[in-house]
Design a protein around this motif. Sequence first.
Motif, short mmCIF file in Angstrom:
data_model
loop_
_atom_site.label_atom_id
_atom_site.label_comp_id
_atom_site.label_asym_id
_atom_site.label_seq_id
_atom_site.Cartn_x
_atom_site.Cartn_y
_atom_site.Cartn_z
N PRO A 13 48.67 30.55 36.92
CA PRO A 13 47.96 29.33 37.31
C PRO A 13 48.26 28.88 38.74
O PRO A 13 47.46 28.18 39.34
CB PRO A 13 48.47 28.28 36.32
N GLU A 14 49.37 29.33 39.29
CA GLU A 14 49.75 28.90 40.65
C GLU A 14 48.79 29.42 41.72
O GLU A 14 48.79 28.92 42.84
CB GLU A 14 51.19 29.33 40.97
N VAL A 15 47.95 30.39 41.40
CA VAL A 15 46.99 30.91 42.39
C VAL A 15 45.62 30.24 42.28
O VAL A 15 44.68 30.63 42.96
CB VAL A 15 46.85 32.45 42.32
N LYS A 36 41.77 33.20 47.79
CA LYS A 36 41.33 34.51 48.28
C LYS A 36 42.52 35.25 48.86
O LYS A 36 43.38 34.66 49.51
CB LYS A 36 40.27 34.35 49.38
N ASP A 37 42.56 36.55 48.62
CA ASP A 37 43.54 37.40 49.28
C ASP A 37 43.00 37.77 50.65
O ASP A 37 41.80 37.67 50.91
CB ASP A 37 43.78 38.68 48.45
N LYS A 38 43.87 38.23 51.53
CA LYS A 38 43.41 38.64 52.86
C LYS A 38 42.39 39.75 52.72
O LYS A 38 42.56 40.68 51.92
CB LYS A 38 44.59 39.12 53.71
N LYS A 44 37.69 34.83 43.90
CA LYS A 44 37.48 35.20 42.50
C LYS A 44 37.38 33.92 41.69
O LYS A 44 37.99 32.91 42.02
CB LYS A 44 38.65 36.05 42.00
N SER A 45 36.61 34.00 40.60
CA SER A 45 36.46 32.83 39.76
C SER A 45 36.24 33.26 38.31
O SER A 45 35.88 34.41 38.04
CB SER A 45 35.29 31.97 40.23
#
Length: 125
Positions: A13-15, A36-38, A44-45
């Motif tokens: 959940p922290e992301v 988002k990642d680099k 993403k959802s």
Amino acid sequence: MFDNLKSLGITHPEVIDRYNLRQEAHHDILKIYFRKDKGEFFAKSVKFKYPRQSESAEQLSENEAQRINPNLSYVIEELDQLCQQNPLEVDLKNKILEDLRHLEAVVSNKIAEIEADLDRLTRFK
């Protein structure tokens, strides 16, 4: 901690970056966005659909009062805790554009469904 989110399959959940809640017919649609990642263009959802609860089983009218699903309430409480830890200024223009695109897709799908029904009717005559 965050047991309700974990029960939805969200293991980290922290992301979570933000969430969106909207009502569609007799359902509440919860969409959770992740950071988002680099190198990623889109975040993403995941989307969850919760049926609205009737206020009273005795009410049979079409306009009966409906309320939010209790499980969804618990999830929203946890999401609010997470989002308050990471305050994010919402870009209103992007939100409005996203809502418009979603509406456009819903309307397009409904038009296609109605046209298909019309085609079926004309084939039987």
